[in-house]
Design a protein around this motif. Structure first.
Motif, short mmCIF file in Angstrom:
data_model
loop_
_atom_site.label_atom_id
_atom_site.label_comp_id
_atom_site.label_asym_id
_atom_site.label_seq_id
_atom_site.Cartn_x
_atom_site.Cartn_y
_atom_site.Cartn_z
N TYR A 24 -3.37 -14.18 -5.75
CA TYR A 24 -2.95 -13.86 -4.39
C TYR A 24 -2.09 -14.98 -3.81
N ASP A 25 -2.48 -16.23 -4.07
CA ASP A 25 -1.77 -17.38 -3.52
C ASP A 25 -0.47 -17.66 -4.26
N SER A 26 -0.41 -17.34 -5.54
CA SER A 26 0.67 -17.83 -6.40
C SER A 26 1.76 -16.81 -6.69
N PHE A 27 1.45 -15.50 -6.57
CA PHE A 27 2.39 -14.48 -7.04
C PHE A 27 2.52 -13.33 -6.04
N ASP A 28 3.66 -12.66 -6.13
CA ASP A 28 3.89 -11.40 -5.43
C ASP A 28 4.12 -10.31 -6.47
N ALA A 41 -11.26 -11.37 -6.86
CA ALA A 41 -10.93 -12.35 -5.82
C ALA A 41 -9.71 -13.19 -6.19
N GLY A 42 -8.76 -12.56 -6.86
CA GLY A 42 -7.52 -13.25 -7.20
C GLY A 42 -7.51 -13.94 -8.53
N GLN A 43 -8.54 -13.74 -9.36
CA GLN A 43 -8.62 -14.44 -10.64
C GLN A 43 -8.08 -13.62 -11.82
N LYS A 60 5.60 -17.10 -6.17
CA LYS A 60 6.08 -17.43 -4.84
C LYS A 60 6.93 -18.70 -4.88
N LYS A 61 6.59 -19.63 -5.76
CA LYS A 61 7.31 -20.90 -5.87
C LYS A 61 8.49 -20.78 -6.82
N GLU A 62 9.42 -21.69 -6.65
CA GLU A 62 10.43 -21.99 -7.66
C GLU A 62 10.10 -23.36 -8.24
N TYR A 63 10.44 -23.56 -9.48
CA TYR A 63 10.13 -24.80 -10.18
C TYR A 63 11.40 -25.40 -10.75
N ALA A 209 -1.77 -4.72 -19.73
CA ALA A 209 -1.86 -6.13 -20.13
C ALA A 209 -2.53 -6.89 -18.99
N SER A 210 -3.30 -7.91 -19.34
CA SER A 210 -4.08 -8.64 -18.34
C SER A 210 -3.73 -10.12 -18.36
N TYR A 211 -3.87 -10.74 -17.17
CA TYR A 211 -3.50 -12.14 -16.97
C TYR A 211 -4.63 -12.85 -16.22
N ARG A 212 -4.88 -14.11 -16.60
CA ARG A 212 -5.84 -14.91 -15.85
C ARG A 212 -5.53 -16.39 -16.08
N ASN A 213 -6.24 -17.25 -15.33
CA ASN A 213 -6.17 -18.71 -15.49
C ASN A 213 -4.75 -19.25 -15.44
N PHE A 214 -3.97 -18.72 -14.50
CA PHE A 214 -2.66 -19.32 -14.25
C PHE A 214 -2.86 -20.76 -13.78
N ASN A 215 -2.03 -21.67 -14.31
CA ASN A 215 -2.14 -23.08 -13.95
C ASN A 215 -0.75 -23.69 -13.85
#
Length: 282
Positions: A24-28, A41-43, A60-63, A209-215
């Motif tokens: 929720y915090d990191s992606f749209d 809960a966003g995980q 949401k960010k650019e790197y 496809a599933s995603y988790r533990n973005f860092n």
């Protein structure tokens, strides 16, 4: 061989202990009309594909440089014709891009991990691999470490490919365009599996496809990622100046000797006028 097996185990432990970001915090979620969803809960994030549409999301960010991890579990069963893309990209006609793409296959046949690097709108630097595990049975960590010296592609902490900065020899290198993270699951059956000969079997839809533990680290708090437009100042011992160790080069040789199925630097028919210059420099 025992030492290498131990290094694989240690790398897997490190990958498992990576801190997880909140989706929720990191992606749209950017497309798919409800086919991409966030849970737990966003995980956990899932993308699905049916005959009407695929789905995708972006950061949401650019790197501008970074060390970015994502754990993925790919489409199981007959995934032929599907592509799960996970990549960084800038915008514009002369964009930069760093690609992980997972090309599906018929049941029982291995996925193809497709990697590429674009600089100033030009790619044609494909390297492809089979994986040494079933990427549909569990989550595995896919890492891009991008700094001014090199781009390192890693799977469960194992180095599989390096693209070095050879600007001094006239090879363009992505260093000035900030990139977002993108991922999507989409219909590519015109080319993805056996050159498009094997099409999607829509009776197996929807695909997921599933995603988790973005860092991506804590930006300026920890020096794991340089977040644009507010740059951090990583120390001299951080990922910002990391190049592969001798052990990592050994891992990469093992992967490329046993699991690489295509290397653009070996495709002489494709480049009859001469190989790209970085091929003789890396």
């Amino acid at each position: 061989m025992a030492a290498f097996a131990l290094s694989l185990l240690f790398a897997g432990i490190l990958a498992a202990t990576a801190s997880a970001g909140n989706f929720y915090d990191s992606f749209d979620i950017t497309w798919g009309d409800g086919r991409a969803s966030i849970f737990e809960a966003g995980q956990l994030l899932t993308c699905t594909l049916d005959k009407i549409s695929g789905s995708g999301f972006q950061s949401k960010k650019e790197y501008l440089f970074g060390k970015i991890d994502m754990q993925l579990k790919l489409v199981a069963g007959n995934s032929a014709g599907t592509v799960t893309a996970y990549y960084l990209s800038s915008k514009g006609e002369q964009w930069d891009e760093i690609d992980f793409e997972f090309l599906g296959n018929v049941t029982g046949q291995p996925y193809v991990l497709h990697t590429n690097v674009f600089t100033q709108g030009k790619g044609n630097r494909e390297m492809q691999f089979y994986l040494w595990f079933d990427p549909t049975a569990d989550f595995h960590t896919y890492t891009v470490l991008w700094n001014p010296l090199n781009i390192m592609f890693m799977v469960d902490g194992i180095l599989i490919r390096v693209f070095k900065n050879h600007e001094a020899e006239g090879v363009a290198y992505p260093k000035s365009q900030p990139m977002r993270i993108y991922s999507s699951l989409w219909d590519a059956d015109d080319w993805a599996t056996q050159g498009g000969r094997v099409k999607i079997d829509w009776s197996n839809a929807p695909f997921s496809a599933s995603y988790r533990n973005f860092n991506d680290g804590d930006s300026c708090g920890r020096t794991d990622v340089w977040s644009w437009p507010v740059p951090c100042n990583p120390g001299s011992d951080s990922w910002m100046w990391t190049t592969p160790s001798s052990d990592q080069f050994g891992q990469m040789k093992w992967v490329q000797d046993h699991y690489m199925i295509y290397n653009y630097c070996s495709d002489f028919q494709r480049f009859p006028q001469g190989m790209p210059p970085e091929c003789s420099l890396n």
